[in-house]
Design a protein around this motif. Sequence first.
Motif, short mmCIF file in Angstrom:
data_model
loop_
_atom_site.label_atom_id
_atom_site.label_comp_id
_atom_site.label_asym_id
_atom_site.label_seq_id
_atom_site.Cartn_x
_atom_site.Cartn_y
_atom_site.Cartn_z
N UNK A 1 4.75 5.17 9.34
CA UNK A 1 4.41 5.58 7.98
C UNK A 1 2.95 6.01 7.89
N UNK A 2 2.68 6.93 6.99
CA UNK A 2 1.30 7.38 6.77
C UNK A 2 0.84 6.92 5.39
N UNK B 1 0.86 -1.17 0.00
CA UNK B 1 0.00 0.00 0.00
C UNK B 1 0.90 1.22 0.00
N UNK B 2 0.63 2.17 -0.92
CA UNK B 2 1.48 3.35 -0.99
C UNK B 2 1.54 4.07 0.36
N UNK C 1 5.96 2.84 -2.81
CA UNK C 1 4.95 1.82 -3.12
C UNK C 1 4.41 1.06 -1.92
N UNK C 2 5.26 0.94 -0.90
CA UNK C 2 4.76 0.23 0.28
C UNK C 2 5.41 0.75 1.54
N UNK C 3 4.87 0.28 2.65
CA UNK C 3 5.38 0.68 3.95
C UNK C 3 6.78 0.12 4.15
N UNK D 1 2.17 6.11 -5.18
CA UNK D 1 3.59 6.35 -4.96
C UNK D 1 4.02 7.55 -5.81
N UNK D 2 5.04 8.28 -5.34
CA UNK D 2 5.52 9.42 -6.09
C UNK D 2 4.84 10.74 -5.72
#
Length: 234
Positions: free
Chosen positions: A174-175, A112-113, A212-214, A180-181
Amino acid sequence: MNVHNLMEDVVIKAVNTLYDRVKGENVPWLTCDCENCRLDTVSYVLNRIPPKYVVSGRGVTHNVEYLASSQLLADIDSMALEGMRTVSTTKRPFHNENRQDCEIHGSSAKAEPAFNFFTFMGVVLDGNTFEPVTNATITLKMDGKVAEMVDKTWSNPFHLVPSTKGVYSFWVKSLPAKESGERQYFHFSIEIKAEGYSESVYHFEVPIMSEECVRQTLDSTYTLKMKDLVIFKK
Ligand SMILES: [Zn+2]
């Protein structure tokens, strides 16, 4: 006849207790808990505290916990955690794969982004002597609220202890991001309270690009070294 460093017993016990506790919490950054990693953590701590030598083989049983002050024990716990993180972050030649005696196996990262934060690390100094302040409480806030840490092994507020020479560290959870980006600025403040000193607050902001991910691994290249924070006596 041999000489023996009593602190070895204290530190080995503290490190084993800590590994067992952190393992129970299932933190993703703990990559291995084999005997070698534990011993590396033990060395990390022993190299940072004064030894206490005794002549062994005299038939005296020492109550090592009694010999170590409660402040020293607190320092050892804090250094053990720091050592454990350092050992877990550093790739060493014998660690291409998990060893047989290691019970920890790779965890699955959620795709998950997310906005992943740097670990913030810095030092608090006395404005008159420029010596590290060794007894202070430091609170990291994001948008005015106490920032949530990635897991229970990181504390916020953070309490400085004498042996770590004014060094504090935080790893903010992380939030979620939409994709992503995505680029976003995050506003933080660091509040420092120490007895006999005026309260100080520092503000800063960091731009973060979502990924892209945690991020679940601790990586020393992902540490933000903060400027020295200076506080003054009242
Ligand atoms: Zn290991």
